[in-house]
Scaffold this motif. Structure first.
Motif, PDB file in Angstrom:
ATOM      1  N   VAL A  19      32.577  46.029  25.854  1.00 25.59           N
ATOM      2  CA  VAL A  19      32.662  46.768  27.115  1.00 25.59           C
ATOM      3  C   VAL A  19      31.937  46.007  28.228  1.00 25.59           C
ATOM      4  O   VAL A  19      32.414  45.974  29.370  1.00 25.59           O
ATOM      5  N   GLU A  20      30.825  45.375  27.906  1.00 26.68           N
ATOM      6  CA  GLU A  20      30.078  44.623  28.916  1.00 26.68           C
ATOM      7  C   GLU A  20      30.908  43.471  29.467  1.00 26.68           C
ATOM      8  O   GLU A  20      30.891  43.194  30.666  1.00 26.68           O
ATOM      9  N   VAL A  21      31.632  42.800  28.590  1.00 28.20           N
ATOM     10  CA  VAL A  21      32.465  41.676  29.028  1.00 28.20           C
ATOM     11  C   VAL A  21      33.590  42.177  29.932  1.00 28.20           C
ATOM     12  O   VAL A  21      33.889  41.563  30.961  1.00 28.20           O
ATOM     13  N   VAL A  22      34.190  43.282  29.583  1.00 27.85           N
ATOM     14  CA  VAL A  22      35.275  43.843  30.399  1.00 27.85           C
ATOM     15  C   VAL A  22      34.739  44.263  31.764  1.00 27.85           C
ATOM     16  O   VAL A  22      35.357  43.986  32.798  1.00 27.85           O
ATOM     17  N   ILE A  23      33.585  44.906  31.784  1.00 32.49           N
ATOM     18  CA  ILE A  23      32.984  45.326  33.061  1.00 32.49           C
ATOM     19  C   ILE A  23      32.648  44.112  33.918  1.00 32.49           C
ATOM     20  O   ILE A  23      32.918  44.091  35.119  1.00 32.49           O
ATOM     21  N   TRP A  24      32.085  43.087  33.304  1.00 30.22           N
ATOM     22  CA  TRP A  24      31.736  41.864  34.037  1.00 30.22           C
ATOM     23  C   TRP A  24      33.004  41.208  34.597  1.00 30.22           C
ATOM     24  O   TRP A  24      33.005  40.729  35.731  1.00 30.22           O
ATOM     25  N   ASP A  25      34.094  41.204  33.827  1.00 27.92           N
ATOM     26  CA  ASP A  25      35.346  40.638  34.314  1.00 27.92           C
ATOM     27  C   ASP A  25      35.892  41.425  35.494  1.00 27.92           C
ATOM     28  O   ASP A  25      36.383  40.851  36.469  1.00 27.92           O
ATOM     29  N   VAL A  26      35.790  42.743  35.440  1.00 28.28           N
ATOM     30  CA  VAL A  26      36.244  43.583  36.554  1.00 28.28           C
ATOM     31  C   VAL A  26      35.399  43.324  37.799  1.00 28.28           C
ATOM     32  O   VAL A  26      35.927  43.232  38.917  1.00 28.28           O
ATOM     33  N   VAL A  27      34.096  43.145  37.611  1.00 28.99           N
ATOM     34  CA  VAL A  27      33.214  42.844  38.745  1.00 28.99           C
ATOM     35  C   VAL A  27      33.579  41.486  39.352  1.00 28.99           C
ATOM     36  O   VAL A  27      33.649  41.339  40.573  1.00 28.99           O
ATOM     37  N   LYS A  28      33.841  40.495  38.504  1.00 27.06           N
ATOM     38  CA  LYS A  28      34.227  39.174  39.007  1.00 27.06           C
ATOM     39  C   LYS A  28      35.529  39.246  39.798  1.00 27.06           C
ATOM     40  O   LYS A  28      35.641  38.645  40.871  1.00 27.06           O
ATOM     41  N   ILE A  29      36.493  39.998  39.291  1.00 27.82           N
ATOM     42  CA  ILE A  29      37.767  40.133  39.998  1.00 27.82           C
ATOM     43  C   ILE A  29      37.560  40.823  41.342  1.00 27.82           C
ATOM     44  O   ILE A  29      38.137  40.408  42.357  1.00 27.82           O
ATOM     45  N   ALA A  30      36.728  41.855  41.383  1.00 29.77           N
ATOM     46  CA  ALA A  30      36.450  42.553  42.645  1.00 29.77           C
ATOM     47  C   ALA A  30      35.772  41.624  43.651  1.00 29.77           C
ATOM     48  O   ALA A  30      36.111  41.625  44.842  1.00 29.77           O
ATOM     49  N   VAL A  31      34.835  40.818  43.181  1.00 33.65           N
ATOM     50  CA  VAL A  31      34.146  39.870  44.067  1.00 33.65           C
ATOM     51  C   VAL A  31      35.130  38.821  44.572  1.00 33.65           C
ATOM     52  O   VAL A  31      35.132  38.474  45.764  1.00 33.65           O
ATOM     53  N   PHE A  32      35.994  38.305  43.688  1.00 30.41           N
ATOM     54  CA  PHE A  32      37.005  37.336  44.115  1.00 30.41           C
ATOM     55  C   PHE A  32      37.909  37.938  45.181  1.00 30.41           C
ATOM     56  O   PHE A  32      38.244  37.287  46.166  1.00 30.41           O
ATOM     57  N   TYR A  33      38.303  39.204  44.991  1.00 33.71           N
ATOM     58  CA  TYR A  33      39.183  39.863  45.953  1.00 33.71           C
ATOM     59  C   TYR A  33      38.483  40.019  47.311  1.00 33.71           C
ATOM     60  O   TYR A  33      39.071  39.743  48.358  1.00 33.71           O
ATOM     61  N   LEU A  34      37.231  40.456  47.286  1.00 30.59           N
ATOM     62  CA  LEU A  34      36.499  40.623  48.549  1.00 30.59           C
ATOM     63  C   LEU A  34      36.310  39.287  49.258  1.00 30.59           C
ATOM     64  O   LEU A  34      36.452  39.199  50.483  1.00 30.59           O
ATOM     65  N   LEU A  35      36.004  38.238  48.495  1.00 29.25           N
ATOM     66  CA  LEU A  35      35.875  36.912  49.101  1.00 29.25           C
ATOM     67  C   LEU A  35      37.201  36.445  49.685  1.00 29.25           C
ATOM     68  O   LEU A  35      37.221  35.841  50.765  1.00 29.25           O
ATOM     69  N   ALA A  36      38.278  36.719  48.991  1.00 26.65           N
ATOM     70  CA  ALA A  36      39.596  36.329  49.500  1.00 26.65           C
ATOM     71  C   ALA A  36      39.884  37.037  50.823  1.00 26.65           C
ATOM     72  O   ALA A  36      40.385  36.422  51.769  1.00 26.65           O
ATOM     73  N   ARG A  37      39.583  38.324  50.889  1.00 22.36           N
ATOM     74  CA  ARG A  37      39.804  39.063  52.132  1.00 22.36           C
ATOM     75  C   ARG A  37      38.958  38.491  53.278  1.00 22.36           C
ATOM     76  O   ARG A  37      39.433  38.378  54.410  1.00 22.36           O
ATOM     77  N   LEU A  38      37.707  38.139  52.982  1.00 25.04           N
ATOM     78  CA  LEU A  38      36.847  37.549  54.014  1.00 25.04           C
ATOM     79  C   LEU A  38      37.370  36.195  54.477  1.00 25.04           C
ATOM     80  O   LEU A  38      37.365  35.892  55.678  1.00 25.04           O
ATOM     81  N   VAL A  39      37.831  35.381  53.546  1.00 25.99           N
ATOM     82  CA  VAL A  39      38.358  34.061  53.902  1.00 25.99           C
ATOM     83  C   VAL A  39      39.614  34.213  54.747  1.00 25.99           C
ATOM     84  O   VAL A  39      39.805  33.483  55.728  1.00 25.99           O
ATOM     85  N   ILE A  40      40.459  35.178  54.404  1.00 26.41           N
ATOM     86  CA  ILE A  40      41.677  35.408  55.186  1.00 26.41           C
ATOM     87  C   ILE A  40      41.320  35.836  56.603  1.00 26.41           C
ATOM     88  O   ILE A  40      41.855  35.297  57.584  1.00 26.41           O
ATOM     89  N   ARG A  41      40.397  36.782  56.733  1.00 29.12           N
ATOM     90  CA  ARG A  41      40.004  37.242  58.075  1.00 29.12           C
ATOM     91  C   ARG A  41      39.409  36.113  58.900  1.00 29.12           C
ATOM     92  O   ARG A  41      39.747  35.945  60.074  1.00 29.12           O
TER      93      ARG A  41
END
Length: 104
Positions: A19-41
């Motif tokens: 479960v910890e690995v899955v949660i960490w992967d979800v957090v990484k994906i969320a951070v990647f998405y937020l960074l992508a949105r910032l880079v686009i803006r």
């Protein structure tokens, strides 16, 4: 017969991440998405400022260029985001990219 299915079930669930690995992967994906949105803006803002410096360009042409460059920025960043998300899931993206390059 039950031992066979028990063995299959044990083998299937032994490869599942914790479960910890899955949660960490979800957090990484969320951070990647937020960074992508910032880079686009940021990229779109920079692009608009650079096009604003061209004062002799027609308004229609400027609007077309803004739209074109904004789409290029978005698609490029989203492509990198998808590659990073696939890497989080341990998908061999180099093989996928190599197949695409060879087929062109």
């Amino acid at each position: 017969m039950q031992s066979f299915w028990k063995h299959i079930q044990d083998k299937a669930f032994s490869d599942m991440p914790s479960v910890e690995v899955v949660i960490w992967d979800v957090v990484k994906i969320a951070v990647f998405y937020l960074l992508a949105r910032l880079v686009i803006r940021a990229g779109i803002r920079i692009m608009k400022r650079m096009l604003a410096m061209h004062t002799r360009m027609e308004l229609r042409r400027k609007a077309t260029m803004e739209s074109l460059f904004a789409n290029v920025i978005r698609y490029t960043v989203y492509f990198v985001l998808v590659v990073q998300i696939l890497a989080v899931f341990h998908v061999n993206v180099s093989a996928i990219l190599a197949v695409q390059v060879l087929s062109v």
